[in-house]
Design a protein around this motif. Sequence first.
Motif, PDB file in Angstrom:
ATOM      1  N   GLN A  66      43.238  11.334 123.206  1.00  0.00           N
ATOM      2  CA  GLN A  66      44.614  12.121 122.942  1.00  0.00           C
ATOM      3  C   GLN A  66      45.277  11.317 121.785  1.00  0.00           C
ATOM      4  O   GLN A  66      46.081  11.959 121.002  1.00  0.00           O
ATOM      5  N   GLN A  67      44.997  10.094 121.970  1.00  0.00           N
ATOM      6  CA  GLN A  67      45.561   9.138 121.113  1.00  0.00           C
ATOM      7  C   GLN A  67      45.126   9.500 119.587  1.00  0.00           C
ATOM      8  O   GLN A  67      46.152   9.559 118.495  1.00  0.00           O
ATOM      9  N   ASP A  68      43.926   9.987 119.389  1.00  0.00           N
ATOM     10  CA  ASP A  68      43.217  10.150 118.163  1.00  0.00           C
ATOM     11  C   ASP A  68      44.131  11.346 117.672  1.00  0.00           C
ATOM     12  O   ASP A  68      44.515  11.788 116.397  1.00  0.00           O
ATOM     13  N   VAL A  69      44.214  12.441 118.583  1.00  0.00           N
ATOM     14  CA  VAL A  69      45.013  13.620 118.324  1.00  0.00           C
ATOM     15  C   VAL A  69      46.586  13.377 117.556  1.00  0.00           C
ATOM     16  O   VAL A  69      46.969  13.941 116.779  1.00  0.00           O
ATOM     17  N   ASN A  70      47.183  12.431 118.346  1.00  0.00           N
ATOM     18  CA  ASN A  70      48.329  12.111 118.009  1.00  0.00           C
ATOM     19  C   ASN A  70      48.359  11.458 116.643  1.00  0.00           C
ATOM     20  O   ASN A  70      49.358  11.673 115.775  1.00  0.00           O
ATOM     21  N   ASN A  71      47.511  10.825 116.317  1.00  0.00           N
ATOM     22  CA  ASN A  71      47.388  10.238 114.876  1.00  0.00           C
ATOM     23  C   ASN A  71      46.803  11.147 113.747  1.00  0.00           C
ATOM     24  O   ASN A  71      46.766  10.992 112.541  1.00  0.00           O
ATOM     25  N   LEU A  72      46.466  12.445 114.163  1.00  0.00           N
ATOM     26  CA  LEU A  72      45.877  13.272 112.980  1.00  0.00           C
ATOM     27  C   LEU A  72      47.038  13.712 112.216  1.00  0.00           C
ATOM     28  O   LEU A  72      46.530  13.943 110.996  1.00  0.00           O
ATOM     29  N   SER A  73      48.183  13.488 112.438  1.00  0.00           N
ATOM     30  CA  SER A  73      49.165  14.055 111.601  1.00  0.00           C
ATOM     31  C   SER A  73      49.339  12.921 110.332  1.00  0.00           C
ATOM     32  O   SER A  73      49.435  13.301 109.208  1.00  0.00           O
ATOM     33  N   ASP A  74      49.028  11.684 110.654  1.00  0.00           N
ATOM     34  CA  ASP A  74      49.058  10.470 109.718  1.00  0.00           C
ATOM     35  C   ASP A  74      47.835  10.796 108.887  1.00  0.00           C
ATOM     36  O   ASP A  74      47.869  10.573 107.649  1.00  0.00           O
ATOM     37  N   GLN A  75      46.558  10.840 109.359  1.00  0.00           N
ATOM     38  CA  GLN A  75      45.555  11.001 108.856  1.00  0.00           C
ATOM     39  C   GLN A  75      45.475  12.255 107.781  1.00  0.00           C
ATOM     40  O   GLN A  75      45.123  12.044 106.619  1.00  0.00           O
ATOM     41  N   LEU A  76      45.660  13.253 108.352  1.00  0.00           N
ATOM     42  CA  LEU A  76      45.702  14.447 107.325  1.00  0.00           C
ATOM     43  C   LEU A  76      46.697  14.512 106.283  1.00  0.00           C
ATOM     44  O   LEU A  76      46.613  15.185 105.183  1.00  0.00           O
ATOM     45  N   GLY A  77      48.028  13.898 106.787  1.00  0.00           N
ATOM     46  CA  GLY A  77      49.012  13.739 105.823  1.00  0.00           C
ATOM     47  C   GLY A  77      48.557  12.872 104.632  1.00  0.00           C
ATOM     48  O   GLY A  77      49.056  13.100 103.307  1.00  0.00           O
ATOM     49  N   ASP A  78      47.800  11.795 104.912  1.00  0.00           N
ATOM     50  CA  ASP A  78      47.589  10.870 103.863  1.00  0.00           C
ATOM     51  C   ASP A  78      46.216  11.441 103.080  1.00  0.00           C
ATOM     52  O   ASP A  78      46.233  11.358 101.744  1.00  0.00           O
ATOM     53  N   ALA A  79      45.473  12.585 103.633  1.00  0.00           N
ATOM     54  CA  ALA A  79      44.554  13.438 102.855  1.00  0.00           C
ATOM     55  C   ALA A  79      45.175  14.361 101.758  1.00  0.00           C
ATOM     56  O   ALA A  79      44.505  14.330 100.716  1.00  0.00           O
ATOM     57  N   LEU A  80      46.608  14.535 101.844  1.00  0.00           N
ATOM     58  CA  LEU A  80      47.162  15.571 100.915  1.00  0.00           C
ATOM     59  C   LEU A  80      48.088  14.867 100.069  1.00  0.00           C
ATOM     60  O   LEU A  80      48.741  15.403  99.115  1.00  0.00           O
ATOM     61  N   VAL A  81      47.804  13.403  99.969  1.00  0.00           N
ATOM     62  CA  VAL A  81      48.861  12.738  99.048  1.00  0.00           C
ATOM     63  C   VAL A  81      48.342  13.046  97.595  1.00  0.00           C
ATOM     64  O   VAL A  81      47.374  13.145  97.212  1.00  0.00           O
ATOM     65  N   GLY A  82      49.192  13.350  96.819  1.00  0.00           N
ATOM     66  CA  GLY A  82      49.170  13.592  95.280  1.00  0.00           C
ATOM     67  C   GLY A  82      48.780  15.113  95.132  1.00  0.00           C
ATOM     68  O   GLY A  82      48.804  15.693  93.982  1.00  0.00           O
TER      69      GLY A  82
END
Length: 484
Positions: A66-82
């Motif tokens: 579940q912690q990984d689920v909570n961290n998805l926003s950061d990971q996916l947000g970093d993927a759209l940088v730029g």
Amino acid sequence: MRALLQKLSLTARLSLLFTTLSCAVLLVLGWFIGASIEKHFEEQDHHALSGKLELAQHIIERVTTQQDVNNLSDQLGDALVGHHDLAILVQDAKGKVLLNSSQIQFPDSYLHPRTNKASHELFSWDQGGQTYRGLVGHYATKNPQLPTITVGIATDIAHHKEFMHNFMRSLWLFVIAAAILTGALSWVAASRGLSPLRTMRERASGVTANKLNQRLSLEAVPPELADLAHSLNQMLARLEEAFQRLSDFSSDLAHELRTPISNLMTQTQVSLSQARDAHSYREILESNAEEYSRLARMIADMLFLAKAENGLSIVNREQVDLIREVQDLFEFYEALAEEKQIHLRLHYQTDQTNQHSNTEQDRLAFSLSGDRLMLRRALSNILSNALRHTAKAQDITVNLEAQADLVIIRICNPGPTIPEPHLHRLFERFYRADHARQHADGEGSGLGLAIVQAIVLGHQGKISVSSQDDLTCFTLQLPRATTI
């Protein structure tokens, strides 16, 4: 609309047609190019969005807690940088939003998962006056106990719409300019292309009663108009020939009528110049009656020929025995022939026999279905001419020949050979090979052979004449009779 088109000139019609076709082609071409560009933009957006969606899928498939689920926003947000033109929405199966990079509202019909696999179906929608194009995927984590994650990625396609708007506006401006230019060029091309018609019109307008000899030049017209020019030349030739015949006929008629009328006037004036006894008046009236009779015959013959020119119809059609008709004519001219010591001879033959016979079967071979009085008149006119031009102690022969579908009548008489230039004109009205010849009996107005030709043509036959070695022959070919 149709009535309006009919009032337009041919140049205007062609110009309008070319302009309409050109505009239609340009519009279809513009639609095809616009559709191709739009499809290219869709494929381009699909490629970019599906790439980011695959990246999100790769990250989600590694989630185990579940912690990984909570961290998805950061990971996916970093993927759209730029990628400022992209928006991402991440939510779980219960609709809890894990990440929303913008205020874009994805359509609910695409956010609710239907399967555990991403459909990658590109779709568009409008929101707040903006148009978006997006993809939605539904992915399962590595841990089956965790809920399915829904990821939506979208991009604003305002720049695409702006490009298409400018393109369509430019296309319409180009079509309008092309229509004007095409119309002008079509008018010039049509005017130049139809210049041979104007030339033909000018030449035709110059044709008058005194200029019927003008012809259209076939070399100066294109192949498409060559047939028309040829037909017009043939028409002008027919008009010239008919007008010349009419002019000659009018002159000849005036000349022929002048003599009897002058005789009548002279005799009448002389008789009125002084008192005379009853016997003298009677002689003058008898002479005038002869001239009147000649005029009446001439007028009757002219009426007959006028009727023949408009299509002589055989009304009184009956079975005609040519052998009997020729024999009857021989009896009629017997006294005149004996006076001139001329012998009238009849010969006839069929395909089966050359012997003379009077059997009913042989006589039927020389029968015609036609007007008996007309045919007798035609034969009588030829025999009358033959007797007039045959010297004493000579023979006039009438040969009848029955073929499969024709009966040929050949009337020959010895006499001066008619020059070749005169032969084809013998059947013209008032024409004589020797214009200086005057008949002592007062007969021979120059209409006899013209009447013969009219009668033969009225029976769908043919007539010809030949003259050589002091022998002149008239040949009549008439359709053989059928039983009626």
